[in-house]
Design an enzyme around this catalytic site. Sequence first.
Site, PDB file in Angstrom:
ATOM      1  N   HIS A 195       0.828  -1.213   0.000  1.00  0.00           N
ATOM      2  CA  HIS A 195       0.000   0.000   0.000  1.00  0.00           C
ATOM      3  C   HIS A 195       0.866   1.269   0.000  1.00  0.00           C
ATOM      4  O   HIS A 195       0.498   2.290   0.565  1.00  0.00           O
ATOM      5  CB  HIS A 195      -0.957   0.015   1.193  1.00  0.00           C
ATOM      6  CG  HIS A 195      -1.935  -1.120   1.195  1.00  0.00           C
ATOM      7  ND1 HIS A 195      -3.105  -1.099   0.471  1.00  0.00           N
ATOM      8  CD2 HIS A 195      -1.913  -2.314   1.819  1.00  0.00           C
ATOM      9  CE1 HIS A 195      -3.761  -2.230   0.656  1.00  0.00           C
ATOM     10  NE2 HIS A 195      -3.054  -2.989   1.458  1.00  0.00           N
ATOM     11  N   ASN A 199     -10.151  -3.063   2.027  1.00  0.00           N
ATOM     12  CA  ASN A 199      -9.804  -3.068   0.607  1.00  0.00           C
ATOM     13  C   ASN A 199     -11.057  -2.866  -0.240  1.00  0.00           C
ATOM     14  O   ASN A 199     -12.172  -2.834   0.282  1.00  0.00           O
ATOM     15  CB  ASN A 199      -9.144  -4.403   0.218  1.00  0.00           C
ATOM     16  CG  ASN A 199      -7.754  -4.574   0.800  1.00  0.00           C
ATOM     17  OD1 ASN A 199      -7.015  -3.608   0.977  1.00  0.00           O
ATOM     18  ND2 ASN A 199      -7.395  -5.806   1.113  1.00  0.00           N
ATOM     19  N   HIS A 228      -4.455   1.187  11.834  1.00  0.00           N
ATOM     20  CA  HIS A 228      -4.255  -0.057  12.582  1.00  0.00           C
ATOM     21  C   HIS A 228      -5.632  -0.659  12.881  1.00  0.00           C
ATOM     22  O   HIS A 228      -6.466  -0.006  13.515  1.00  0.00           O
ATOM     23  CB  HIS A 228      -3.530   0.254  13.895  1.00  0.00           C
ATOM     24  CG  HIS A 228      -3.109  -0.961  14.671  1.00  0.00           C
ATOM     25  ND1 HIS A 228      -3.612  -2.224  14.454  1.00  0.00           N
ATOM     26  CD2 HIS A 228      -2.222  -1.104  15.689  1.00  0.00           C
ATOM     27  CE1 HIS A 228      -3.063  -3.074  15.295  1.00  0.00           C
ATOM     28  NE2 HIS A 228      -2.216  -2.422  16.058  1.00  0.00           N
TER      29      HIS A 228
END
Length: 668
Positions: free
Chosen positions: A70, A143, A334
């Site tokens: 990413h 995603n 996170h």
Amino acid sequence: MVNKKMDQLKKYTINNDQNAGLTTNQGLKMAEDEFSLKAGLRGPTLMEDFHFREKMTHFDHERIPERIVHARGVGAHGVFQLYESLEAYTKADFLNDPNKTTPVFVRFSTVQGSRGSSDTVRDVRGFAVKFYTDEGNYDLVGNNIPVFFIQDAIKFPDFVHAVKPEPHNEIPQGASAHDTFWDFIGQNHESAHMVMWAMSDRAIPRSLRMMEGFGVHTFRLINKEGQAHFVKFHWKPKLGIHSQVWDEAQKAAGKNPDFHRQDLYEAIEKGDYPEWELGLQLIPEEDEFAFDFDILDPTKIWPEEEVPVKIVGKLTLNRNVDNFFAETEQVAFHPGHVVPGIDFSNDPLLQGRLFSYTDTQLSRLGGPNFHQIPINQPVCPFHNNQRDGMHQMTIHHGQTSYHKNALNNNQPEPVPVEQGGYEHYQEKVDGRKVRGRSDSFLDFYSQAKLFYNSLAPFEQQHIKDAFSFELGKCKSEAVKNNAVALLNRIDRSIAEEVAKNIGAVLPQENLEVKSVKKSPALSMANTIKKPDTRCVAILLNGEPDSAQLLQWVQALAANKVNFSIVDKHLRTIDGELKVTDTYDTADASLFDAALLISTSTKLETKAIEFIEMTFNHYKPLGISINDYAALEKSRITINEPGIFDLAKNTINDFITGIAEARFWNRTV
């Protein structure tokens, strides 16, 4: 000097081509490298799994300072607004009050490529949302594809090593069309479902504003009474789900490698704020085993026909960053950043991510104080006994920095659950310490077949074409044959066509999944279609009727269609309309449609190339032309679907065609 340097290097060379037993970095021989250590086959991952931690820690620190995956991303600020209270499901404050507006930061990204790669490569897209809530930051890190390649996080370094540029030559960049990736797929059949999505049109989105987002994993929502629901998160774009075609994506990568980030930036600058609705799939805890798939398996979806998506709120991106590095590059997500009322499941991929993300940020952002970087700071106060460390930006007052203490009245002290303190869901866990996989995770092929069955014929053909392209780039015959063998377990017709195209061996026995089950929600053919924010190239060939041109431009603008006027030279037409692009700077791959206005008896070669590419990519094409004979040098047939002759059709007919986006029944 060269020989001396070579001798030095040889001392540090390990030949992985030689037979050798797998060990840890300490030389301990390992009997298992595919599964993390869990409390029972479906239980949580255990912290004592030193092999997992060593493997993941090394992987997390392989690159500095760019993200390992990413790396190429773009971000924007926005807000989230809840439609209705979800207090029946969760005690999370920002999901309880519809009158509360929660600020957010969103980062979109590709996965494989470096920061310098192109936007429009075939790849998964990251969709990470940071909610700055009154109870702390909540990160929904997902995603644009709802499943993943692997089931257990211990294999994540292996997957990424396989898909990244190959280590001996650093090729290819931003692409999965190479041997090591397909070798991994052929040897790890749990990837079957994900690779179908990756070879579909979902992996080449038209715009970041026109793709879905998914939390991927199974999480838990917990209400004030302690009742739990398993949940999957969805982001549904208000503009619908749209893609590029493969040839178009490749050309766009060359013509404008920043196509997606520029599209997002310009949309926000214009006030065309991108919007997504948040949807939840909810399963009561008591129904955990009520399905023919394991709801904790990250390679599985929950079909929307079986578990409907409940739309609960809206995300709007309304402000671009002021500084790309300070915000987009330094933002730290996170999945373990949660708030009361949101908790985890025992999904083994999620369990590993809960360790990996903090470990990665320590390397990327220089130490433990990355939460103090402005883009990462919560909007609520934060107090604890953590001190010092690299890049400490807070000046702490007081004598104590430990718990419990008497010198400072035990401040800061834990907050009771009744006052908003976080409490983990008290799930009963009972199992042997094992490295293994639950038998309920062993169905690798049925949902891959479900996905393929659900697609429109043109989408199915695109998948066959994608496999043919990607595997056609591989050099190893064994890799090709193994990949075709995998496809043969999903759908025989895919295996047959791909094997023929790449010269691979087709297995004699048809092992495809025998199912005709479909999930219409999986097909992009069923998506929202509207002209809003689409971009049209108005191609000038000769001197246009300025009054007519102004009328058409006004009609496009009234329907929220963006446009660029393209001619041989930059100029102003009758003092009102500006030519914004030339045939040298514009390209058909960067537009959603084209409108050719020709008053000459001859079409310029570049104009012909432009309309032919528009035609070949199945896009709508408007034509206003004095001499139809001028079209004879092109391959355009005026009666093909999606061709709008403005001598017979109205500009509104053309705008309706722009909303349709593609005309797949066209002969190209």
